[in-house]
Design an enzyme around this catalytic site. Structure first.
Site, short mmCIF file in Angstrom:
data_model
loop_
_atom_site.label_atom_id
_atom_site.label_comp_id
_atom_site.label_asym_id
_atom_site.label_seq_id
_atom_site.Cartn_x
_atom_site.Cartn_y
_atom_site.Cartn_z
N GLU A 169 0.79 -1.24 0.00
CA GLU A 169 0.00 0.00 0.00
C GLU A 169 0.82 1.29 0.00
OE1 GLU A 169 -3.92 -1.89 2.23
OE2 GLU A 169 -2.77 -0.35 3.28
N GLU A 352 -5.32 -8.52 0.85
CA GLU A 352 -6.03 -8.15 2.08
C GLU A 352 -7.49 -7.88 1.77
OE1 GLU A 352 -4.51 -4.86 4.44
OE2 GLU A 352 -2.43 -5.49 4.11
#
Length: 443
Positions: A169, A352
């Site tokens: 991320e 995720e």
């Protein structure tokens, strides 16, 4: 309550990889055996963490890793996604910290012995503080320090790793950490966010070259998070606002990987807000990747704004998780199909997906039916994308266990395993049992 998929779903094949995920700073503890990171500093800054907590103990995973590996095995998963703590495995002088390296070698060997594939992330936000002191991700040199760290740790771990992700991320590190300041290191300037993003993407490209050289047999890629952007009203102004938000928050991190440029919104930035890009940078950034990791939790809705490019709208009456994120699984399908249309993608792993819920431990049980419903709807959203032609090879639940949830401290629980932070007792929640049952039911 159970998690089910259509009978003919490719996700019910043994070839589809199921896993659970964690991150080093969020679970490891044992802060005294590693260098300080930017998150240690951030936690020590008054007012930054909601419950004034820190990651010094977290889930004591460094001490309890053996029982945690048994726990992972009990869930029946094919894979475990973990991150390496850069401050744990490297000394200030750039040499390896053998004690830290040995911890990960033991962990990886134990996973392999149980037939669990290790998916390793090299950077999940915990930059060594001494590197931040020299400018952190605002300093171009940090990209080369990351390349050096990647080379050394990858060689040290040998052939133990099934898959490497360079970064988790970049949006969060760059935008939340350097542009709006709600994550470490807590800087807040548009130019900082854009420049940090560029140096992280450059570091990714440099590290991919190192991975191709030193770990050519692992699946090597990057993990990006996406929050799909929707227009509040079906008018030209709101549609345009949502498009600009998507470019700024989502496409900014993926477009350079495949198209060797930033989205058009870069032209709307003031000159002093644009990142400094050197000749050849995009060629480095756009290294071929073996997979793309996608993290998804929620969507965002936008309207037009007089002073900004876009303005987010709170969906007041929508169902939300305990962290306040709207539950909207259709956005997951829309995201995957739209990215598949926009780019020539390698295989995708959902690295995720999950939900914070207000869990209660009662009679040694956590009856988190709301989380089971979340997983059921979102796994089916992935299946719908696969049915539309998207190549998704696996899915990781976030997270294995409750942990230090960054700026939220220990207030929000994402785990499919409940952690009592006083006793460090782990209890598999109803969602963990439902996930296990789905995995075990594959033919």
């Amino acid at each position: 309550m159970k998690i089910s998929l259509p009978a003919q779903s490719p996700m019910l094949s043994k070839d589809f990889i199921y896993g659970v995920a964690t991150a080093s700073f969020q679970i490891e503890g044992s802060a005294d055996t590693r260098l300080p990171s930017i998150w240690d500093t951030f936690c020590a800054t008054p007012g930054k963490i909601r419950d004034n907590s820190d990651g010094k103990q977290a889930c004591e995973h460094v001490k309890l890793w053996q029982q945690d590996v048994d726990l992972i095995e009990s869930l029946g998963v094919d894979a475990y996604r973990l991150s390496i703590s850069w401050p744990r495995v490297m000394q200030k002088d750039g040499s390896l910290n053998q004690q830290g390296v040995n911890f990960y070698i033991q962990l990886l060997d134990a996973l392999i012995a149980k037939g669990i594939k290790p998916f390793v992330t090299l950077y999940h936000w915990d930059l060594p503080q001494h590197i931040e002191d020299d400018g952190g991700w605002l300093n171009r040199e940090t990209a080369y320090l990351f390349e050096d760290y990647a080379k050394k740790i990858v060689q040290a771990l040998g052939d133990r790793v099934f898959s490497y992700a360079t970064f988790n991320e970049p949006f969060c590190s760059a935008f939340l950490g350097y542009e709006v300041g709600i994550h470490a290191p807590g800087k807040a300037k548009v130019s900082y966010g854009r420049q940090a993003a560029h140096h992280i993407l450059l570091a990714h490209g440099l590290a991919m070259q190192a991975l191709q050289q030193y770990s050519p047999n692992s699946l090597n890629g990057i993990v990006l998070n996406f929050t799909p952007c929707y227009a509040n009203a079906n008018n030209a102004e709101d549609i345009n606002a949502a498009e600009l938000a998507d470019q700024y928050h989502n496409q900014w991190y993926i477009k350079p990987l495949f198209d060797k440029c930033y989205p058009d919104i870069i032209d709307k930035l003031a000159d002093d807000e644009k990142p400094q890009v050197e000749a050849g940078d995009f060629d480095i950034i756009a290294q071929p990747i073996d997979f793309l990791g996608i993290n998804f939790y929620t969507r965002a809705v936008y309207t037009t704004s007089e002073n900004e490019f876009f303005q987010q709208v709170d969906m007041v009456d929508a169902p939300k998780t305990d962290i306040g994120w709207e539950i909207y699984p259709q956005a997951f399908t829309d995201l995957l199909t739209s990215l598949n249309e926009k780019y020539s993608l390698p295989p995708i792993f959902i690295t995720e997906n999950g939900a914070a819920m207000a869990d209660k431990l009662e009679n040694n049980q956590v009856s988190d039916i709301d989380r089971i419903e979340y997983y059921h709807s979102h796994l089916n959203a992935v299946n719908n994308a696969i049915s539309s032609g998207v190549n998704v090879a696996g899915y990781f639940a976030w997270s294995l266990m409750d942990n230090f949830e960054w700026a939220e401290g220990y207030l929000k629980r994402f785990g499919i395993v409940y952690v009592d932070y006083q006793t460090q007792q782990r209890t598999v929640k109803a969602s963990g049992l439902a996930y296990r049952d789905l995995i075990n039911a594959r033919s």
